[in-house]
Design a protein around this motif. Structure first.
Motif, mmCIF file in Angstrom:
data_model
loop_
_atom_site.group_PDB
_atom_site.id
_atom_site.type_symbol
_atom_site.label_atom_id
_atom_site.label_comp_id
_atom_site.label_asym_id
_atom_site.label_seq_id
_atom_site.Cartn_x
_atom_site.Cartn_y
_atom_site.Cartn_z
ATOM 1 N N SER A 97 -4.835 35.054 88.425
ATOM 2 C CA SER A 97 -5.681 33.906 88.129
ATOM 3 C C SER A 97 -4.966 32.995 87.134
ATOM 4 C CB SER A 97 -7.002 34.373 87.523
ATOM 5 O OG SER A 97 -6.764 34.945 86.231
ATOM 6 N N ALA A 98 -5.524 31.841 86.877
ATOM 7 C CA ALA A 98 -4.935 30.943 85.883
ATOM 8 C C ALA A 98 -4.884 31.590 84.496
ATOM 9 C CB ALA A 98 -5.698 29.622 85.859
ATOM 10 N N PRO A 99 -5.960 32.249 84.012
ATOM 11 C CA PRO A 99 -5.862 32.936 82.714
ATOM 12 C C PRO A 99 -4.788 34.019 82.687
ATOM 13 C CG PRO A 99 -8.162 32.630 83.303
ATOM 14 C CD PRO A 99 -7.362 32.254 84.516
ATOM 15 N N ASP A 100 -4.557 34.676 83.805
ATOM 16 C CA ASP A 100 -3.480 35.666 83.866
ATOM 17 C C ASP A 100 -2.134 35.008 83.586
ATOM 18 O OD1 ASP A 100 -5.148 37.822 84.561
ATOM 19 O OD2 ASP A 100 -5.041 37.301 86.684
ATOM 20 N N MET A 101 -1.959 33.787 84.057
ATOM 21 C CA MET A 101 -0.698 33.078 83.845
ATOM 22 C C MET A 101 -0.472 32.796 82.362
ATOM 23 S SD MET A 101 0.749 32.898 86.750
ATOM 24 C CE MET A 101 2.042 31.672 86.498
ATOM 25 N N PRO A 130 -3.667 23.947 90.347
ATOM 26 C CA PRO A 130 -3.346 23.171 89.139
ATOM 27 C C PRO A 130 -3.600 23.950 87.851
ATOM 28 C CG PRO A 130 -4.467 21.783 90.742
ATOM 29 C CD PRO A 130 -4.518 23.187 91.285
ATOM 30 N N GLY A 131 -4.643 24.774 87.852
ATOM 31 C CA GLY A 131 -4.947 25.561 86.657
ATOM 32 C C GLY A 131 -3.860 26.552 86.312
ATOM 33 N N HIS A 132 -3.169 27.084 87.313
ATOM 34 C CA HIS A 132 -2.064 28.012 87.047
ATOM 35 C C HIS A 132 -0.976 27.332 86.219
ATOM 36 C CE1 HIS A 132 -4.006 30.506 90.043
ATOM 37 N NE2 HIS A 132 -3.069 31.442 89.959
ATOM 38 N N ALA A 133 -0.650 26.106 86.545
ATOM 39 C CA ALA A 133 0.368 25.380 85.775
ATOM 40 C C ALA A 133 -0.132 25.072 84.373
ATOM 41 C CB ALA A 133 0.743 24.091 86.504
ATOM 42 N N GLY A 144 5.884 29.208 70.666
ATOM 43 C CA GLY A 144 6.880 28.453 69.905
ATOM 44 C C GLY A 144 8.272 28.550 70.483
ATOM 45 N N GLN A 145 8.425 29.226 71.611
ATOM 46 C CA GLN A 145 9.714 29.274 72.293
ATOM 47 C C GLN A 145 9.985 27.906 72.919
ATOM 48 O OE1 GLN A 145 9.854 31.734 75.821
ATOM 49 N NE2 GLN A 145 11.934 32.436 75.401
ATOM 50 N N ARG A 146 11.262 27.556 73.064
ATOM 51 C CA ARG A 146 11.617 26.329 73.766
ATOM 52 C C ARG A 146 11.658 26.638 75.257
ATOM 53 N NH1 ARG A 146 13.520 22.029 71.331
ATOM 54 N NH2 ARG A 146 14.408 23.196 69.583
ATOM 55 N N VAL A 147 10.870 25.911 76.034
ATOM 56 C CA VAL A 147 10.692 26.241 77.446
ATOM 57 C C VAL A 147 10.894 24.997 78.301
ATOM 58 C CG1 VAL A 147 9.083 27.109 79.197
ATOM 59 C CG2 VAL A 147 9.040 28.073 76.886
ATOM 60 N N LEU A 148 11.719 25.143 79.337
ATOM 61 C CA LEU A 148 11.743 24.175 80.414
ATOM 62 C C LEU A 148 10.855 24.758 81.509
ATOM 63 C CD1 LEU A 148 12.786 21.587 81.742
ATOM 64 C CD2 LEU A 148 14.739 22.899 82.590
ATOM 65 N N PHE A 149 9.646 24.247 81.616
ATOM 66 C CA PHE A 149 8.687 24.762 82.589
ATOM 67 C C PHE A 149 8.984 24.123 83.934
ATOM 68 C CE2 PHE A 149 4.580 24.483 84.848
ATOM 69 C CZ PHE A 149 4.328 25.835 84.981
ATOM 70 N N ALA A 150 9.653 24.886 84.796
ATOM 71 C CA ALA A 150 10.033 24.386 86.118
ATOM 72 C C ALA A 150 8.864 24.604 87.076
ATOM 73 C CB ALA A 150 11.294 25.077 86.609
ATOM 74 N N TYR A 151 8.153 23.528 87.316
ATOM 75 C CA TYR A 151 6.932 23.569 88.139
ATOM 76 C C TYR A 151 7.296 23.972 89.564
ATOM 77 C CZ TYR A 151 2.530 21.862 90.180
ATOM 78 O OH TYR A 151 1.329 21.757 90.828
ATOM 79 N N GLY A 152 6.664 25.037 90.051
ATOM 80 C CA GLY A 152 7.008 25.559 91.366
ATOM 81 C C GLY A 152 6.364 24.787 92.501
#
Length: 449
Positions: A97-101, A130-133, A144-152
């Protein structure tokens, strides 16, 4: 804003103009490195960290990991080839689910910071809604990690084309939102759909979207000839990072090198999965920029030290095999052989990786003006190795040696303890995901291959 002075460290700047500095200091002001050198002056109110006997390196950068799989640790331990993965691990995304993400990204990010990984390209091919993203990004912001969130862009195989419009719309919305947050550590990228599933025209639309929005992009390159296909379609570029590419031909490597591109290698999964591994040496020699990733935490530990060490030995083994096959045995040094050195591995996980995530001008080095993402390593009770200190990092260090982690000039770990994060919170997040997705530990055993 209080400055931070790290003093008396063995500093591996990874900057060719500065080199390695023994008993040196690094002065951080705000989010950036202000000075690097010996016996630096610092403001009277500066915070000081004594790094005597420690190694200071740039924060490690992972260029390909599916962080949603963090709570599935061990589920892929016995995988045998791609069919096993597609049967036992990949379908699990439909149960998240989205909360799991959010829980999964938070837990994986916390563990990665603890292991000295300050930046990661999260190749999120679990944006099923959309909620998963949105929830994934919320989890990343918590660490606080630096993340490049590569949208699948790869969702349900049966509805790839039908789902394309809402995915494109959300990418545009997130690009506007994250672009406004100029100080944010979470940035948007694009995980382009796989050619073998999406087809060239959908992939073309995605790449053109990414370029219009200025997003770094990445894609899985598993079947042969896909780099050539993209090159012939005019779609290759330094902003498009192939992953794996084990079957890439030499002419494809020439295409990548010509556009300043790189490849992300996930060596433990590739080598353990029986893939051809001479690609790394061929890419390096061709002028392609190699970087490293963990890939699937369901099978591989969130540990870039292990990836560097294994990559070094795999590449040395490939060089030795080439020598044997040409009759040069036993091994003896000759011009250009052996080519790979331990320091190359640290380059793969710092300067090369910074280029791969589109931040080569300000990450991956310890130099004035760079973002202050740093890792301080203990050399243990038995002293540092002789010779090149980079060899100590690659061949001797483990996550247990990570003493201090700094991201954006802020302490995230000090003296072996996380700052602003709790390991117990990450463990609880993992428990929640497993309880909801796997219905407890019994289900883990039942679904294992």
């Amino acid at each position: 804003m209080t400055a931070l002075l790290i003093h008396n460290a063995m500093v591996l700047t990874m900057d060719p103009a500065l080199g390695d500095l023994a008993q040196a200091d690094v002065l951080i002001e705000g989010s950036r490195i202000a000075q690097v050198g010996r016996a630096l002056d610092a403001p009277p109110d500066a915070r000081r960290i004594d790094a005597r006997g420690m190694l200071l390196i740039p924060g490690l950068i992972d260029t390909h990991t599916h962080m949603w799989q963090g709570p599935l640790k061990g589920l892929g331990g016995g995988l045998w080839g791609t069919p096993d993965y597609q049967k036992h691990v990949f379908p699990m995304r439909e149960k998240f689910s989205a909360p799991d993400m959010q829980d999964a990204c938070f837990a994986a990010g916390t563990e990665m910071l603890d292991a000295g990984i300050t930046t990661v390209l999260d190749f999120c091919h679990n944006t099923m809604t959309p909620g998963h993203a949105e929830q994934s990004i919320a989890g990343h912001r918590r660490t606080g990690q630096r993340v490049l969130f590569a949208y699948g862009m790869l969702g349900e195989f049966k509805s790839l084309a039908a789902d394309h419009p809402w995915r494109i719309a959300q990418v545009r919305e997130l690009a506007a939102e994250l672009g406004r947050d100029s100080a944010g550590r979470v940035r948007l990228g694009l995980a382009v759909g796989s050619l073998e599933y999406s087809g060239l025209e959908l992939v073309r639309t995605e790449i053109e979207l990414g370029r219009a929005l200025g997003l770094p992009m990445s894609f899985h390159q598993n079947p042969p000839a896909q780099i050539r296909q993209l090159g012939e379609a005019g779609l290759l570029g330094a902003d498009l990072l192939p992953v794996h590419a084990n079957l890439a031909a030499d002419d494809e490597l020439e295409m990548l090198a010509a556009c300043g591109g790189g490849i992300s290698f996930t060596v433990e999964g590739e080598f353990g999965g029986g893939r051809a591994m001479n690609i790394i040496g061929r890419a390096h020699r061709a002028g392609v920029t190699p970087s490293l990733g963990v890939d699937i935490p369901s099978r591989v530990a969130l540990d870039l030290f292990a990836q560097m060490r294994l990559t070094y030995h795999v590449m040395r083994a490939e060089e030795a095999m080439a020598e044997r096959l040409t009759g040069r045995w036993p091994l003896a040094r000759r011009p250009g052989t052996p080519h790979v050195q331990p320091r190359h591995m640290l380059e793969y996980a710092t300067v090369n990786a910074a280029r791969a995530v589109g931040r080569g001008d300000e990450l991956g080095r310890i130099a004035p003006g760079c973002l202050a993402d740093l890792v301080m390593l203990s050399t243990g009770p038995y002293s540092m190795s002789l010779g090149d200190p980079a060899a100590h990092v690659v061949l001797q260090s483990t996550p247990a040696d990570v003493d201090t982690v700094i991201v954006d000039g802020q302490l995230r770990k000090q003296a072996g303890q996380l700052v602003g994060l709790e390991r117990a919170d990450a463990a609880e997040a993992i428990r929640r995901v497993r309880e909801r997705v796997l219905a407890g530990e019994a289900a883990i055993a039942e679904t294992a291959p």
